[in-house]
Design a protein around this motif. Structure first.
Motif, short mmCIF file in Angstrom:
data_model
loop_
_atom_site.label_atom_id
_atom_site.label_comp_id
_atom_site.label_asym_id
_atom_site.label_seq_id
_atom_site.Cartn_x
_atom_site.Cartn_y
_atom_site.Cartn_z
N GLY A 299 39.75 5.94 24.64
CA GLY A 299 39.21 6.60 23.37
C GLY A 299 39.99 7.99 22.60
O GLY A 299 41.11 8.37 23.53
N GLU B 37 25.42 -4.74 23.25
CA GLU B 37 24.91 -3.26 21.72
C GLU B 37 24.91 -2.59 22.96
O GLU B 37 24.98 -1.40 22.84
N CYS C 299 25.53 -1.10 26.15
CA CYS C 299 26.52 -0.22 25.83
C CYS C 299 26.26 0.94 25.49
O CYS C 299 26.30 2.14 25.90
N GLN C 300 24.69 0.66 24.40
CA GLN C 300 24.61 2.61 24.11
C GLN C 300 24.02 3.11 25.63
O GLN C 300 23.93 3.88 25.21
N CYS D 117 25.02 3.19 28.32
CA CYS D 117 25.98 3.36 29.21
C CYS D 117 26.44 4.71 29.01
O CYS D 117 26.90 5.60 29.00
N ARG D 118 26.19 4.91 27.34
CA ARG D 118 27.26 5.77 26.19
C ARG D 118 26.11 7.23 26.67
O ARG D 118 26.50 8.03 27.20
N GLN E 162 33.28 -2.47 28.93
CA GLN E 162 33.26 -2.29 27.90
C GLN E 162 31.67 -1.52 27.93
O GLN E 162 31.63 -0.16 27.39
N TRP F 133 33.73 0.98 30.06
CA TRP F 133 34.41 2.09 28.50
C TRP F 133 33.61 2.88 27.27
O TRP F 133 34.31 4.68 27.97
N TYR F 134 31.90 2.47 27.29
CA TYR F 134 31.20 3.04 26.24
C TYR F 134 31.14 4.41 27.45
O TYR F 134 30.39 5.82 26.59
N ASP G 60 33.06 7.22 27.50
CA ASP G 60 33.17 7.69 26.37
C ASP G 60 32.34 8.71 25.78
O ASP G 60 32.26 10.12 25.55
N GLY G 61 31.12 8.70 26.52
CA GLY G 61 30.09 9.28 26.87
C GLY G 61 30.47 10.65 27.48
O GLY G 61 30.76 11.98 27.11
#
Length: 391
Positions: free
Chosen positions: A79, A257, A260-261, A263-264, A296, A299-300, A303-304
């Protein structure tokens, strides 16, 4: 004692053409031969695979998950930040399951002490128990969050001392001395939960949230996640159409999705010091989609992590706005705090006299809607349950 005593090198090899320079496989420090120097203050996050599935009920094969995850994760692009991630390889299954538990507990403890956040790729969800036990070594009270469609409170004699992927919470709840301050569940499905378990959760003032609670918006999960020190994520909490690689997968659950949110949000949690992803079974992942989804999700999470606001503790006070609300009956004045940086909210719940020498209030992440409810003169349920727990 060295962590290298418990970890074996990564055996996954890069693709024939290698990785692009933007791929995480080119950015990570990977334990291939020489064990990384963790004392160098170079790393923020460590990936730890655990090759243990003997207590994964009806899901043998999860011990192979870490390398399948790596294949997909390494091929993702970095990222807009410079990652400082080390892949420490795998904890091999010990002679007994208890040996594996001890190894994972010690690895997690040492990483947290070094201010490196372990991302555990299991293995069965019974590994949540040694992940939790690391905090006993640290002498730290724990706010535990589990993303799961079940409560995993079964009375299951098959595992080591009753610890299996369906019963590990019993070990955590009954452990003495008690280091668990709060347990939260997001995503449970009522038809998988017996009424006695719901009564136990209510009696202990724990925070449990049905899958349907998030149907309007996954953002409702953010303050619940923000309150956690450690997280255990069961991949079976995701609907089978999005994550089929689990022998216990079911038709309903979070969408990919939404996972993933979640996890962020977890990565952005300044309090969080460990996270585990469990029950991914490559034997059922014929097209590699679940491995890619897990990659993914991590990855999130990363990113968080690199977008943390550093709002724990809530200092300096100049960066926050304080709001006060009185209940209709005049019994309490409730105090709320809002961050100027992120617009996130917390509520202050007073400690009983003498319980805390250093602090007068326990801060609980909350939503703007909790403040609105208090401002209308009503008591938010989260405030009351926390108050009862403290008393």
């Amino acid at each position: 004692m060295s962590l290298s005593d418990f970890l074996s090198p990564v055996t996954y090899t890069s693709p024939t053409n290698g990785f692009y320079t933007s791929h995480l496989g080119s950015k990570l420090e990977i334990y291939n031969s020489d064990f990384p120097d963790l004392e160098s203050n170079t790393y923020d996050i460590a990936i730890v695979g655990v090759q243990e599935d003997r207590n994964a009920i009806n899901n043998s094969g999860t011990a192979l998950s870490a390398d399948h995850f790596r294949e997909k994760f390494y091929a993702l692009n970095e990222g807009n930040y410079s990652t400082r991630i080390v892949d420490l390889g795998n904890i091999k299954a010990g002679h007994t399951v208890s040996d594996t538990y001890v190894a994972l507990k010690l690895v997690v403890t040492e990483l947290i002490i070094m201010n490196i956040l372990p991302v555990i790729i299991g293995g069965g969800q019974d590994l949540t128990y040694p992940q939790f036990m690391a905090y006993e070594e640290l002498g730290q009270k724990v706010d535990l969050l589990v993303v799961d469609s079940h409560f995993d409170l079964d009375d299951d004699p098959e595992g080591v001392n009753g610890t299996t992927s369906h019963s590990y919470l019993n070990r955590i709840f009954l452990h003495e001395p008690n280091y668990l301050f709060n347990y939260s569940n997001i995503g449970y499905q009522t038809y998988f939960v017996n009424q006695e378990s719901l009564k136990v959760m209510d009696k202990l003032y724990f925070d449990i949230h049905r899958l349907g609670d998030f149907s309007s918006s996954i953002t409702i999960a953010e303050p619940i996640i923000r309150n956690a020190n450690m997280i255990s994520f069961d991949m079976a909490a995701i609907r089978s159409s999005d994550a089929v690689a689990n022998a216990n997968a079911t038709p309903n659950g979070f969408y990919g999705e939404e996972a993933c949110q979640i996890c962020r949000y977890a990565g952005m949690n300044d309090k969080l010091s460990s996270i585990g992803f469990y029950e991914f079974n490559p034997e059922y992942d014929h097209n590699g989609h679940t491995a890619l989804l897990l990659a993914q999700m991590v990855w999130y999470f990363v990113d968080g992590f690199y977008n943390r606001k550093k709002e724990h503790p809530l200092l300096p006070k100049s960066q926050y706005i304080t709001f006060r609300a009185s209940l209709k009956d005049g019994s309490h004045e409730l105090v709320f705090v809002k961050s100027k940086k992120s617009d996130r909210w917390w509520m202050q719940v007073p400690y009983p006299t003498g319980l805390s020498k250093n602090e007068r209030h326990h801060l609980v992440p909350c939503r703007y809607e909790d403040y609105q409810l208090a401002n209308s003169g009503e008591m938010p349920d989260l405030w009351w349950r926390t108050y009862l727990k403290l008393n």
